[in-house]
Design a protein around this motif. Structure first.
Motif, PDB file in Angstrom:
ATOM      1  N   TRP A  45      -3.659  -1.082   6.707  1.00 35.46           N
ATOM      2  CA  TRP A  45      -3.830  -0.534   5.508  1.00 35.46           C
ATOM      3  C   TRP A  45      -5.202  -1.095   4.629  1.00 35.46           C
ATOM      4  N   GLY A  46      -5.986  -1.520   5.517  1.00 31.80           N
ATOM      5  CA  GLY A  46      -7.427  -1.966   5.255  1.00 31.80           C
ATOM      6  C   GLY A  46      -7.444  -2.974   3.884  1.00 31.80           C
ATOM      7  N   VAL A  47      -6.586  -3.654   4.063  1.00 33.35           N
ATOM      8  CA  VAL A  47      -6.479  -4.974   3.050  1.00 33.35           C
ATOM      9  C   VAL A  47      -7.261  -6.127   3.284  1.00 33.35           C
ATOM     10  N   SER A  48      -8.271  -6.390   2.378  1.00 28.87           N
ATOM     11  CA  SER A  48      -9.160  -7.620   2.548  1.00 28.87           C
ATOM     12  C   SER A  48      -9.069  -8.562   1.639  1.00 28.87           C
ATOM     13  N   ILE A  49      -8.282  -8.397   0.729  1.00 33.11           N
ATOM     14  CA  ILE A  49      -8.265  -9.109  -0.446  1.00 33.11           C
ATOM     15  C   ILE A  49      -6.837  -9.297  -0.873  1.00 33.11           C
ATOM     16  N   LEU A  50      -6.622 -10.409  -1.255  1.00 32.04           N
ATOM     17  CA  LEU A  50      -5.160 -10.835  -1.830  1.00 32.04           C
ATOM     18  C   LEU A  50      -4.959 -11.014  -3.395  1.00 32.04           C
ATOM     19  N   PRO A  51      -4.143 -10.287  -4.241  1.00 34.52           N
ATOM     20  CA  PRO A  51      -3.461  -9.439  -3.894  1.00 34.52           C
ATOM     21  C   PRO A  51      -4.066  -8.165  -3.952  1.00 34.52           C
ATOM     22  N   THR A  52      -3.429  -6.958  -3.049  1.00 31.54           N
ATOM     23  CA  THR A  52      -3.822  -5.747  -3.136  1.00 31.54           C
ATOM     24  C   THR A  52      -2.729  -4.826  -3.335  1.00 31.54           C
ATOM     25  N   THR A  53      -2.650  -4.002  -4.104  1.00 28.59           N
ATOM     26  CA  THR A  53      -1.404  -3.178  -4.153  1.00 28.59           C
ATOM     27  C   THR A  53      -1.772  -1.658  -4.218  1.00 28.59           C
ATOM     28  N   PHE A  54      -0.888  -0.682  -3.723  1.00 26.93           N
ATOM     29  CA  PHE A  54      -1.016   0.665  -3.424  1.00 26.93           C
ATOM     30  C   PHE A  54       0.089   1.259  -3.990  1.00 26.93           C
ATOM     31  N   VAL A  55      -0.157   2.440  -4.864  1.00 22.26           N
ATOM     32  CA  VAL A  55       0.747   3.097  -5.430  1.00 22.26           C
ATOM     33  C   VAL A  55       0.910   4.425  -4.766  1.00 22.26           C
ATOM     34  N   LEU A  56       1.987   4.858  -4.108  1.00 21.59           N
ATOM     35  CA  LEU A  56       2.135   6.030  -3.308  1.00 21.59           C
ATOM     36  C   LEU A  56       3.053   6.955  -4.244  1.00 21.59           C
ATOM     37  N   ASP A  57       2.847   8.430  -4.165  1.00 24.51           N
ATOM     38  CA  ASP A  57       3.630   9.238  -4.725  1.00 24.51           C
ATOM     39  C   ASP A  57       4.780   9.514  -3.832  1.00 24.51           C
ATOM     40  N   ARG A  58       5.647  10.424  -4.460  1.00 26.89           N
ATOM     41  CA  ARG A  58       6.885  10.809  -3.684  1.00 26.89           C
ATOM     42  C   ARG A  58       6.670  11.306  -2.293  1.00 26.89           C
ATOM     43  N   ALA A  59       5.539  12.107  -2.015  1.00 23.49           N
ATOM     44  CA  ALA A  59       5.331  12.284  -0.696  1.00 23.49           C
ATOM     45  C   ALA A  59       4.820  11.257   0.115  1.00 23.49           C
ATOM     46  N   LEU A  60       4.589   9.999  -0.415  1.00 22.88           N
ATOM     47  CA  LEU A  60       4.045   8.753   0.239  1.00 22.88           C
ATOM     48  C   LEU A  60       2.555   9.109   0.567  1.00 22.88           C
ATOM     49  N   VAL A  61       1.668   9.696  -0.329  1.00 22.47           N
ATOM     50  CA  VAL A  61       0.419   9.863  -0.278  1.00 22.47           C
ATOM     51  C   VAL A  61       0.022   8.818  -1.228  1.00 22.47           C
ATOM     52  N   ALA A  62      -0.859   8.040  -0.785  1.00 21.55           N
ATOM     53  CA  ALA A  62      -1.481   6.886  -1.762  1.00 21.55           C
ATOM     54  C   ALA A  62      -2.277   7.415  -2.684  1.00 21.55           C
ATOM     55  N   ARG A  63      -2.104   7.208  -3.873  1.00 21.49           N
ATOM     56  CA  ARG A  63      -2.854   7.817  -5.088  1.00 21.49           C
ATOM     57  C   ARG A  63      -3.664   6.736  -5.769  1.00 21.49           C
ATOM     58  N   LEU A  64      -3.214   5.468  -5.810  1.00 22.86           N
ATOM     59  CA  LEU A  64      -3.936   4.373  -6.778  1.00 22.86           C
ATOM     60  C   LEU A  64      -3.759   3.142  -5.761  1.00 22.86           C
TER      61      LEU A  64
END
Lengths: 377, 116
Positions: free
Chosen positions: B71-90
């Motif tokens: 998921w390319g996370v390089s810092i904690l915390p990191t949060t992703f918001v996905l839409d209903r189609a599971l596409v990352a939006r934020l």
């Protein structure tokens, strides 16, 4: 003031003499070797000291297969650290010394029978060591690094990337440096000036250096701060490595923060860093310990201009007091036979039960005790 | 879906888990699934941490950092918001108060994006 004998020849002290003696006392307390640190920290190669450590693991609530991996002080550098072997007693079915292939880290791998109700292992290790100090004004002809070592100690590890923000930060720090000693020193001074020891960090920290730089939170403990040194040095093209170990004795320079407080050294793990400089070989550094002096040396929270900090800062670029043992310089170690993932570094004993990997930092669920003593012969 | 990467050693993560719990308890939160991903810690440590500070959403263990890297996370915390189609939006690097008005509005926008 006078002595008990009165008379013509009695020894009396005049006010002037009392004042003179008082002045002499004030001078006496400033001598090096006093009980508390007076700001003289100057390790130098001298007499070899021999120590013995005993690491005892007792794994409660066993159930199912139980295994343990105990790091051994087997790092060998003839000039300053000579391992003298380990022996053990255990009720395990198998206990054997293993080496990780990449870095040569040695550890005892112990596996108990499934029906063993009270798994226990006690490992006794001996080693000799002496202080280190490199004079960075007089180049010599150290053993050069072979191609494998050069690659190993300039490459990224899982938590020490050498590109991205680490490279950008390193470039900023060493920009304009005239030679490798200058680069290594600039990174050291940057660490001392910009990081801090965070008392709340568990154990020695994790060492996720890109996360530290990105978040701007440069607090942590030795595995964070000295890993940051290693990453920034590697990103600048300087071979560097973390040396994972354990404090085993008080500091003879009186620094309470830089030594073991008692014979029980269960929580005295400490990792340091080395940078390889042409003309000097592996050079010991320890910016994390400078920040430890700042935070912990009595009375605590010392200003950076305090004599104790100034002296430690001066010494810890190029010298180590060897009241500490070296386990290994390994990263990302696969523990043979383990169900759990590889470990970022192997400085704490590790164990697994049917429930999975135990928490090496939680004395309530994973009991171990490490003691150390100096041997006179 | 909100996917949140954290570790128990990460100071700001602790506050943010509390903030996410508050978010999960808000009216209408049933439209939102929160998944927390612990990064590379031993299960017993995570369990003890959650015993002391329980959360109302599932916590997954990324023992070997495979998911964190993917998921390319390089810092904690990191949060992703996905839409209903599971596409990352934020995505957010660092901590955020999830009950702040502008943050709730952004979540609402994601929610309406996928209904179009």
């Amino acid at each position: 003031m006078q002595t008990s004998r009165k008379g013509e020849n009695s020894m009396t002290m005049s006010r002037r003499e009392v004042l003179r003696t008082g002045a002499a006392l004030a001078a006496a307390t400033a001598l090096p070797g006093a009980a508390s640190a007076q700001g003289t920290f100057a390790p130098a190669p001298g007499a070899w000291r021999t120590f013995q450590t005993v690491t005892r693991l007792e794994i409660g609530k066993a159930g199912g297969q139980v295994q343990a991996w105990v790091p051994l002080p087997a790092f060998s550098e003839p000039d300053w650290f000579r391992p003298a072997g380990s022996s053990w007693t255990t009720n395990a079915k198998v206990a054997e010394i293993k080496r990780d292939a990449k870095y040569g880290a040695e550890f005892l791998h112990v596996a108990w029978s499934d029906d063993e109700k009270a798994p226990v292992v006690e490992v006794t290790s001996k080693f000799s060591t002496r202080d280190r100090a490199i004079d960075l004004t007089i180049p010599g002809s150290p053993i050069s690094l072979n191609a494998d070592d050069l690659k190993r100690y300039t490459s990224a590890t899982d938590l020490i990337p050498t590109d991205g923000i680490v490279k950008e930060t390193s470039d900023k720090i060493v920009g304009g440096a005239t030679n490798d000693v200058d680069k290594a020193r600039r990174i050291y001074e940057w660490l001392v000036e910009n990081t801090f020891r965070d008392a709340k960090t568990r154990g020695c920290g994790v060492g996720d250096i890109a996360s530290m730089l990105k978040s701007g939170n440069l607090g942590g403990k030795c595995a964070d701060l000295n890993a940051l040194y290693v990453g920034l040095a590697r990103a600048a093209g300087l071979p560097a490595r973390d040396v994972y170990g354990l404090r085993v004795a008080p500091s003879k320079f009186g620094y309470k923060s830089l030594g073991a407080g008692s014979e029980v050294v269960t929580k005295a793990q400490h990792c340091r860093a080395e940078v390889y400089l042409s003309g000097f070989g592996w050079v010991p550094v320890d910016p994390a310990d400078v920040r430890k002096v700042v935070l912990e040396e009595p009375p605590g929270n010392l200003p950076i201009a305090d004599a104790k900090v100034v002296d430690a800062r001066k010494a810890l670029f190029g010298a180590w007091e060897m009241n500490w043992l070296a386990y290994n310089v390994a990263h990302d170690i696969v523990l043979p036979g383990a169900k759990g993932p590889k470990v970022e570094f192997l400085m704490y004993p590790q164990a697994e039960t049917a429930a999975g990997r135990l928490d090496c930092l939680d004395p309530d669920t994973f009991t171990y005790k490490i003691t150390s003593k100096e041997l006179t012969s | 879906v909100l996917v949140h990467f954290f570790a128990t050693w990460c100071e700001p993560c602790r506050e943010e888990l509390t903030s996410l719990s508050r978010l999960a308890e808000r009216p209408g939160a049933e439209r939102l699934s929160i998944l927390a991903v612990n990064v590379a810690e031993v299960p017993t440590r995570v369990r003890r941490f959650l015993d002391a500070a329980p959360v109302s959403f599932p916590v997954l263990l990324d023992a070997d950092r495979a998911v964190t890297k993917a998921w390319g996370v390089s810092i904690l915390p990191t949060t992703f918001v996905l839409d209903r189609a599971l596409v990352a939006r934020l995505f957010v690097e660092g901590d955020v108060d999830w009950t702040r008005a502008d943050v709730l509005a952004a979540l609402e926008r994601v929610s309406s994006t996928n209904s179009q």
